[in-house]
Scaffold this active site. Structure first.
Site, PDB file in Angstrom:
ATOM      1  N   PRO A 100       0.640  -1.032   0.096  1.00  8.62           N
ATOM      2  CA  PRO A 100      -0.077  -0.107  -0.186  1.00  8.62           C
ATOM      3  C   PRO A 100       0.967   1.481  -0.118  1.00  8.62           C
ATOM      4  O   PRO A 100       0.284   2.505  -0.227  1.00  8.62           O
ATOM      5  CB  PRO A 100      -0.803  -0.094   1.259  1.00  8.62           C
ATOM      6  CG  PRO A 100      -0.294  -1.059   2.050  1.00  8.62           C
ATOM      7  CD  PRO A 100       0.645  -2.281   1.291  1.00  8.62           C
ATOM      8  N   GLU A 128       2.200  -8.270   8.797  1.00  8.59           N
ATOM      9  CA  GLU A 128       2.159  -6.675   8.845  1.00  8.59           C
ATOM     10  C   GLU A 128       3.207  -5.933   7.935  1.00  8.59           C
ATOM     11  O   GLU A 128       3.132  -4.755   7.900  1.00  8.59           O
ATOM     12  CB  GLU A 128       2.679  -6.531  10.411  1.00  8.59           C
ATOM     13  CG  GLU A 128       1.522  -6.446  11.314  1.00  8.59           C
ATOM     14  CD  GLU A 128       0.636  -7.427  11.608  1.00  8.59           C
ATOM     15  OE1 GLU A 128       1.260  -8.597  11.478  1.00  8.59           O
ATOM     16  OE2 GLU A 128      -0.641  -7.263  11.621  1.00  8.59           O
ATOM     17  N   ARG A 166      -4.075  -7.736 -20.506  1.00  3.13           N
ATOM     18  CA  ARG A 166      -5.097  -6.932 -21.528  1.00  3.13           C
ATOM     19  C   ARG A 166      -4.142  -5.913 -22.410  1.00  3.13           C
ATOM     20  O   ARG A 166      -4.770  -5.642 -23.466  1.00  3.13           O
ATOM     21  CB  ARG A 166      -6.110  -6.094 -20.630  1.00  3.13           C
ATOM     22  CG  ARG A 166      -6.953  -6.652 -19.785  1.00  3.13           C
ATOM     23  CD  ARG A 166      -7.916  -6.036 -19.111  1.00  3.13           C
ATOM     24  NE  ARG A 166      -8.512  -5.044 -19.810  1.00  3.13           N
ATOM     25  CZ  ARG A 166      -9.694  -5.152 -20.710  1.00  3.13           C
ATOM     26  NH1 ARG A 166     -10.253  -6.284 -20.496  1.00  3.13           N
ATOM     27  NH2 ARG A 166     -10.242  -4.202 -21.186  1.00  3.13           N
ATOM     28  N   ASP A 181     -11.318   1.359 -24.071  1.00  2.00           N
ATOM     29  CA  ASP A 181     -11.666   1.157 -22.326  1.00  2.00           C
ATOM     30  C   ASP A 181     -11.775   2.661 -21.632  1.00  2.00           C
ATOM     31  O   ASP A 181     -11.185   3.484 -22.024  1.00  2.00           O
ATOM     32  CB  ASP A 181     -10.354   0.569 -21.699  1.00  2.00           C
ATOM     33  CG  ASP A 181     -10.455  -0.975 -21.985  1.00  2.00           C
ATOM     34  OD1 ASP A 181     -11.322  -1.389 -22.675  1.00  2.00           O
ATOM     35  OD2 ASP A 181      -9.521  -1.684 -21.464  1.00  2.00           O
TER      36      ASP A 181
HETATM   37  N1  ADE Z   1      -0.612  -5.070  -0.042  1.00  4.24           N
HETATM   38  C1  ADE Z   1      -1.761  -4.587   0.771  1.00  4.24           C
HETATM   39  N2  ADE Z   1      -2.651  -3.616   0.559  1.00  4.24           N
HETATM   40  C2  ADE Z   1      -2.152  -3.462  -0.794  1.00  4.24           C
HETATM   41  C3  ADE Z   1      -2.629  -2.384  -1.832  1.00  4.24           C
HETATM   42  N3  ADE Z   1      -3.497  -1.664  -1.532  1.00  4.24           N
HETATM   43  N4  ADE Z   1      -1.911  -2.459  -2.960  1.00  4.24           N
HETATM   44  C4  ADE Z   1      -0.860  -3.274  -3.317  1.00  4.24           C
HETATM   45  N5  ADE Z   1      -0.566  -4.190  -2.389  1.00  4.24           N
HETATM   46  C5  ADE Z   1      -1.160  -4.258  -0.996  1.00  4.24           C
END
Ligand code: ADE
Length: 262
Positions: A100, A128, A166, A181
């Site tokens: 993330p 984590e 794709r 798209d």
């Molecule tokens: N791992 C956990 N959340 C994620 C996300 N939003 N994008 C990529 N990998 C992740």
């Protein structure tokens, strides 16, 4: 394109990679995916892949050794002290950590990855997090699929593989071409209808039944523009817009400010 995926849960990928477009592209040899279980590269009888964090804080962290071992075995290269990044110049593939904290995956990033690389290696984090040395010495890029936290990088890797597949030449037929798209021209898609012409009292817009091709093309474009303006006005700043598009949008904005829209 060949994609290596390092994960603790290779079984998660089975259905997704067998069905629909990815499955078809794999069968046609346009994309190949190799799943590698990180646990297979963990030393010791118990093949431990995670441990508690130094300094406390709770949760479990993925250990660096199994991940480094896996990369070195898969690519047949030793990661230099200075880090894997220096191997890119020798033709080794990018290593993308799904997290993330990474760069947000949007269509331009997908296009860049699909067009510049024949091979990619994806690392799916779990728990984590992943020991920071994986990020510092191994990953050449970090990608996030959105501003939310998944339980691991696996679903994010599936999304990335789908988006990339794709875009590969020959994967989609003309009818499905990615040029039309959502997002590929920076706009949201126009509404779609198929038979029946009237369903539970709701009719298909007259223009789509009219047989006027040029008018239908214009209608679709205007629907895309109106929808993008209403739902994702932020996209318009980057979209490729013609003079006619701009005039149409200006008209919509005039209607809104004049209170003339339902
Ligand atoms: N791992 C956990 N959340 C994620 C996300 N939003 N994008 C990529 N990998 C992740």
């Amino acid at each position: 394109m060949h994609i290596d995926i390092l994960t603790l849960f290779p079984e998660m990928f089975a259905g997704v990679f067998e069905a629909t477009i990815i499955g078809r592209a794999r069968q046609a040899g346009q994309v190949s995916v190799a799943l590698h279980n990180i646990r297979d590269y963990a030393p010791g009888k118990h093949r431990v892949t995670d441990d508690t964090p130094y300094g406390g804080g709770g949760g479990m962290i993925m250990k660096p050794e199994p991940i480094f071992n896996a990369v070195e075995a898969i690519l047949g290269a030793t990661v230099p002290e200075a880090g894997y990044r220096s191997l890119l110049a020798e033709g080794y593939p990018p290593i993308i950590l799904l997290t993330p904290q990474g760069r947000l995956l949007k269509q331009p990033l997908a296009r860049e990855l699909a067009s510049h690389h024949e091979r990619l290696l994806l690392i799916c984090g779990r728990y984590e997090g992943v020991d920071e040395r994986v990020r510092l010495r191994l990953a050449t890029d970090e990608v996030s699929i959105g501003d939310y936290v998944l339980s691991g990088g696996e679903i994010a890797a599936m999304v990335l593989v789908d988006v990339l597949t794709r875009l590969l030449p020959g994967v989609l037929g003309d009818a499905e071409a990615t040029g039309k798209d959502s997002h590929s021209e920076g706009l949201l898609e126009h509404p779609h209808y198929t038979r029946p012409a009237t369903f539970r009292g709701q009719s298909v817009p007259e223009i789509l039944l009219s047989g006027h091709h040029a008018n239908q093309v214009e209608w679709r474009r205007q629907q895309s523009l109106a929808r993008t303006l209403a739902r994702r006005p932020d996209l318009l700043a980057e979209a490729e817009l013609s003079q006619a598009d701009r005039a149409f949008l200006a008209g919509l904005l005039r209607d809104v400010s004049g209170g003339g829209v339902e």
